[in-house]
Design an enzyme around this catalytic site. Sequence first.
Site, PDB file in Angstrom:
ATOM      1  N   ARG A 163       5.851  -2.531   2.197  1.00 25.17           N
ATOM      2  CA  ARG A 163       4.503  -2.250   2.735  1.00 25.17           C
ATOM      3  C   ARG A 163       4.148  -0.784   3.460  1.00 25.17           C
ATOM      4  O   ARG A 163       5.049  -0.243   3.959  1.00 25.17           O
ATOM      5  CB  ARG A 163       4.218  -3.105   3.910  1.00 25.17           C
ATOM      6  CG  ARG A 163       3.540  -4.674   3.322  1.00 25.17           C
ATOM      7  CD  ARG A 163       2.343  -4.913   2.694  1.00 25.17           C
ATOM      8  NE  ARG A 163       2.168  -6.130   2.186  1.00 25.17           N
ATOM      9  CZ  ARG A 163       2.210  -6.473   1.035  1.00 25.17           C
ATOM     10  NH1 ARG A 163       3.006  -5.782   0.121  1.00 25.17           N
ATOM     11  NH2 ARG A 163       2.091  -7.654   0.574  1.00 25.17           N
ATOM     12  N   GLU A 187      -4.404   0.985   2.807  1.00 23.00           N
ATOM     13  CA  GLU A 187      -4.637   1.213   1.363  1.00 23.00           C
ATOM     14  C   GLU A 187      -6.277   0.436   1.274  1.00 23.00           C
ATOM     15  O   GLU A 187      -6.500  -0.510   1.846  1.00 23.00           O
ATOM     16  CB  GLU A 187      -4.016   0.139   0.568  1.00 23.00           C
ATOM     17  CG  GLU A 187      -2.595   0.436   0.432  1.00 23.00           C
ATOM     18  CD  GLU A 187      -1.712  -0.561  -0.297  1.00 23.00           C
ATOM     19  OE1 GLU A 187      -2.088  -1.586  -0.911  1.00 23.00           O
ATOM     20  OE2 GLU A 187      -0.403  -0.370  -0.129  1.00 23.00           O
ATOM     21  N   HIS A 228      -0.187   0.820  -5.501  1.00 24.25           N
ATOM     22  CA  HIS A 228       0.405  -0.412  -5.303  1.00 24.25           C
ATOM     23  C   HIS A 228       0.656  -1.170  -6.639  1.00 24.25           C
ATOM     24  O   HIS A 228       0.104  -2.354  -6.953  1.00 24.25           O
ATOM     25  CB  HIS A 228      -0.378  -1.341  -4.333  1.00 24.25           C
ATOM     26  CG  HIS A 228       0.149  -2.649  -3.491  1.00 24.25           C
ATOM     27  ND1 HIS A 228      -0.103  -2.849  -2.357  1.00 24.25           N
ATOM     28  CD2 HIS A 228       1.294  -3.264  -4.117  1.00 24.25           C
ATOM     29  CE1 HIS A 228       0.639  -3.637  -2.018  1.00 24.25           C
ATOM     30  NE2 HIS A 228       1.579  -4.182  -3.243  1.00 24.25           N
TER      31      HIS A 228
HETATM   32  C1  DGY Z   1       2.960  -8.803  -2.546  1.00 24.43           C
HETATM   33  O1  DGY Z   1       3.050  -9.958  -3.574  1.00 24.43           O
HETATM   34  O2  DGY Z   1       2.942  -9.101  -1.577  1.00 24.43           O
HETATM   35  C2  DGY Z   1       2.936  -7.695  -3.426  1.00 24.43           C
HETATM   36  O3  DGY Z   1       2.909  -6.688  -2.453  1.00 24.43           O
HETATM   37  C3  DGY Z   1       1.684  -7.463  -4.651  1.00 24.43           C
HETATM   38  O4  DGY Z   1       2.162  -6.544  -5.436  1.00 24.43           O
END
Ligand code: DGY
Length: 320
Positions: A239, A268, A286
């Site tokens: 993240r 983002e 992402h």
């Molecule tokens: C999630 O599933 O949390 C991922 O970040 C999506 O790509």
Amino acid sequence: MSKKRILITRRLPEAVEARARAAYDVVQHADDRQMGIDEVLETAKSVDALLITLNEKCRKDVIDRMPENIKIISTFSIGFDHLDLEACKARGIAVGNAPHGVTVATAEIAMLLLLGSARRASEGEHMIRTRSWPGWAPLQLVGQRLDGKKLGIYGFGKIGQALAQRARGFDMEIHYYDIYRQPADKGKGAIYHETLDSLLSVSQFFSINAPSTPETRYFFNKDVIAKLPQGAIVVNTARGDLVNDEDMIAALKSGRLAYAGLDVFAGEPKIHEGYYDLPNTFLFPHLGSAAIEARNQMGFEALDNIDAAFAGKDMPFKLA
Ligand code: DGY
């Protein structure tokens, strides 16, 4: 018996939507337009469950406004930092996530970021696309090999372990720090560090694979960077808010960090302006789970939660 109605906030892969439509009356924007939170709350009044994504930020104020009829929320993501679980519990809302589908796909993206950062892939591509390649030269875009290098993995859950497996194939030496020490069979020779500082001190390459929690948020700051070897390479597929962007950008500008490969960003899609012109970065929007196998499995896991909850059972991937 009439079908239950579920809101699915975004378009999902065909196989997932087909399964959802076979079982439920699906409410959804056909054009994949992002729903604002007010629209989600309004639509929620006329459905029995929500299948959301990480874009719908369901903090306490939102959960407090959730209509009474909503007792089931399933998120199409492994991450659940967009959901206030305590507030859900207080409202008696069952919550589940999609924890397994992302593993291999995200580890692959981390590997791609490691390789692309070590071998300066974005600078090379930029040279081609801007028609500025003067031709081959011995000192042009010289990076470094991965083999024999120490990779420090911060967060050794499923994705961290899948990255370790791939990095071993590139002859990297694997080190990790996690609040849980893995048993030897899962560690597969990875060297456990008792502290983050100890991991940092050896990490020529450092991969962030921990979830976003109050404990990890913004941990990657100038003090942490100062403990890495000079010229370390950092990749983040977890993240964006684990990183202090100002400190990361300053370290990339000064050369304290050689390169950063980033798939995730705080705020983002409006990422820190400082990244746009930094040549020593390899940046993705992402993409971690953006493989069809992963997205299908994520969708099925999210639906498994909803199916179970409607059947009066515990969600298989229950968070709250
Ligand atoms: C999630 O599933 O949390 C991922 O970040 C999506 O790509």
